[in-house]
Structures are given as C-alpha cells and as structure tokens.
Design a protein around this motif. Structure first.
Motif, PDB file in Angstrom:
ATOM      1  N   ARG A 173       5.438 -18.533   1.528  1.00 33.17           N
ATOM      2  CA  ARG A 173       6.418 -19.152   2.423  1.00 33.17           C
ATOM      3  C   ARG A 173       7.053 -18.114   3.335  1.00 33.17           C
ATOM      4  O   ARG A 173       7.141 -18.298   4.555  1.00 33.17           O
ATOM      5  CB  ARG A 173       7.499 -19.862   1.598  1.00 33.17           C
ATOM      6  CG  ARG A 173       8.596 -20.469   2.451  1.00 33.17           C
ATOM      7  CD  ARG A 173       9.639 -21.158   1.615  1.00 33.17           C
ATOM      8  NE  ARG A 173      10.343 -20.330   0.658  1.00 33.17           N
ATOM      9  CZ  ARG A 173      11.288 -19.442   0.964  1.00 33.17           C
ATOM     10  NH1 ARG A 173      11.633 -19.229   2.215  1.00 33.17           N
ATOM     11  NH2 ARG A 173      11.882 -18.749   0.006  1.00 33.17           N
ATOM     12  N   ILE A 199       8.553 -19.444   7.018  1.00 32.40           N
ATOM     13  CA  ILE A 199       9.135 -20.771   6.821  1.00 32.40           C
ATOM     14  C   ILE A 199      10.296 -20.668   5.836  1.00 32.40           C
ATOM     15  O   ILE A 199      10.176 -20.042   4.786  1.00 32.40           O
ATOM     16  CB  ILE A 199       8.080 -21.759   6.274  1.00 32.40           C
ATOM     17  CG1 ILE A 199       6.924 -21.904   7.268  1.00 32.40           C
ATOM     18  CG2 ILE A 199       8.695 -23.119   5.975  1.00 32.40           C
ATOM     19  CD1 ILE A 199       5.764 -22.735   6.754  1.00 32.40           C
ATOM     20  N   LYS A 200      11.411 -21.275   6.171  1.00 34.08           N
ATOM     21  CA  LYS A 200      12.561 -21.305   5.268  1.00 34.08           C
ATOM     22  C   LYS A 200      12.313 -22.318   4.156  1.00 34.08           C
ATOM     23  O   LYS A 200      11.567 -23.272   4.321  1.00 34.08           O
ATOM     24  CB  LYS A 200      13.828 -21.660   6.037  1.00 34.08           C
ATOM     25  CG  LYS A 200      14.186 -20.623   7.090  1.00 34.08           C
ATOM     26  CD  LYS A 200      15.643 -20.709   7.454  1.00 34.08           C
ATOM     27  CE  LYS A 200      16.018 -19.654   8.464  1.00 34.08           C
ATOM     28  NZ  LYS A 200      16.003 -18.313   7.979  1.00 34.08           N
ATOM     29  N   GLU A 243      12.949 -25.919   5.085  1.00 36.47           N
ATOM     30  CA  GLU A 243      11.909 -26.447   5.975  1.00 36.47           C
ATOM     31  C   GLU A 243      10.651 -26.817   5.194  1.00 36.47           C
ATOM     32  O   GLU A 243      10.064 -27.878   5.425  1.00 36.47           O
ATOM     33  CB  GLU A 243      11.584 -25.405   7.047  1.00 36.47           C
ATOM     34  CG  GLU A 243      10.540 -25.827   8.040  1.00 36.47           C
ATOM     35  CD  GLU A 243      10.169 -24.738   9.031  1.00 36.47           C
ATOM     36  OE1 GLU A 243       9.244 -24.980   9.812  1.00 36.47           O
ATOM     37  OE2 GLU A 243      10.776 -23.648   9.021  1.00 36.47           O
ATOM     38  N   LEU A 244      10.246 -25.959   4.270  1.00 38.65           N
ATOM     39  CA  LEU A 244       9.056 -26.243   3.462  1.00 38.65           C
ATOM     40  C   LEU A 244       9.279 -27.499   2.620  1.00 38.65           C
ATOM     41  O   LEU A 244       8.400 -28.354   2.545  1.00 38.65           O
ATOM     42  CB  LEU A 244       8.700 -25.054   2.578  1.00 38.65           C
ATOM     43  CG  LEU A 244       7.489 -25.225   1.659  1.00 38.65           C
ATOM     44  CD1 LEU A 244       6.241 -25.603   2.445  1.00 38.65           C
ATOM     45  CD2 LEU A 244       7.248 -23.963   0.847  1.00 38.65           C
ATOM     46  N   LYS A 281       9.074 -30.588   4.903  1.00 37.41           N
ATOM     47  CA  LYS A 281       7.691 -30.855   5.325  1.00 37.41           C
ATOM     48  C   LYS A 281       6.845 -31.386   4.171  1.00 37.41           C
ATOM     49  O   LYS A 281       5.941 -32.192   4.380  1.00 37.41           O
ATOM     50  CB  LYS A 281       7.052 -29.588   5.902  1.00 37.41           C
ATOM     51  CG  LYS A 281       7.577 -29.220   7.264  1.00 37.41           C
ATOM     52  CD  LYS A 281       6.861 -27.996   7.799  1.00 37.41           C
ATOM     53  CE  LYS A 281       7.322 -27.679   9.210  1.00 37.41           C
ATOM     54  NZ  LYS A 281       6.569 -26.567   9.800  1.00 37.41           N
TER      55      LYS A 281
END
Length: 67
Positions: free
Chosen positions: A13, A18-19, A22-23, A26
């Motif tokens: 990650r 990607i924070k 956010e992951l 998503k």
C-alpha cells in the motif's frame, strides 16, 4: 523479523502511494477492518476481499499471503 500478511499489505500500500482509508474505500471494507488486516488482528480474511485488495495494489493475493 517475519514478514506477515499484514506487513506485506501495508508495504504494498505504501509503495503504491495509497493511504489506508483510500484502500479500504476502494476495497469496499471499513477502515477499522483494513487496520485490523495490517496490524495482524484479522488472520483469515476472505479470498474475495484479498483479491480486491491485491487488484487495487496491482499484485496477487498469493504475494500478500506468502513470502
């Protein structure tokens, strides 16, 4: 030091830029669940969730589970 599934997810990650939030968004999971995965508190995530996470991180579930 052993590279656990959670540590591999976190490393992938961070490498992808990607924070955590956010992951989680998503992948369709809560931030709390994502944190539990990365911290090793969730040891048996579903294949479906791991596939989503792997797809987002452009890797495979196997790469996240095993060295």
């Amino acid at each position: 030091m052993e590279m656990t599934m959670g540590k591999r997810i976190k490393l992938a990650r961070i490498t992808a830029g990607i924070k955590q939030k956010e992951l989680a968004e998503k992948a369709g999971i809560s931030v709390f669940y994502m944190a539990a995965l990365e911290n090793g508190r969730c040891k048996n995530p579903s294949i479906k969730i791991m596939q989503r996470i792997a797809d987002i991180l452009q890797t495979t579930p196997q790469a996240l589970f095993f060295d």
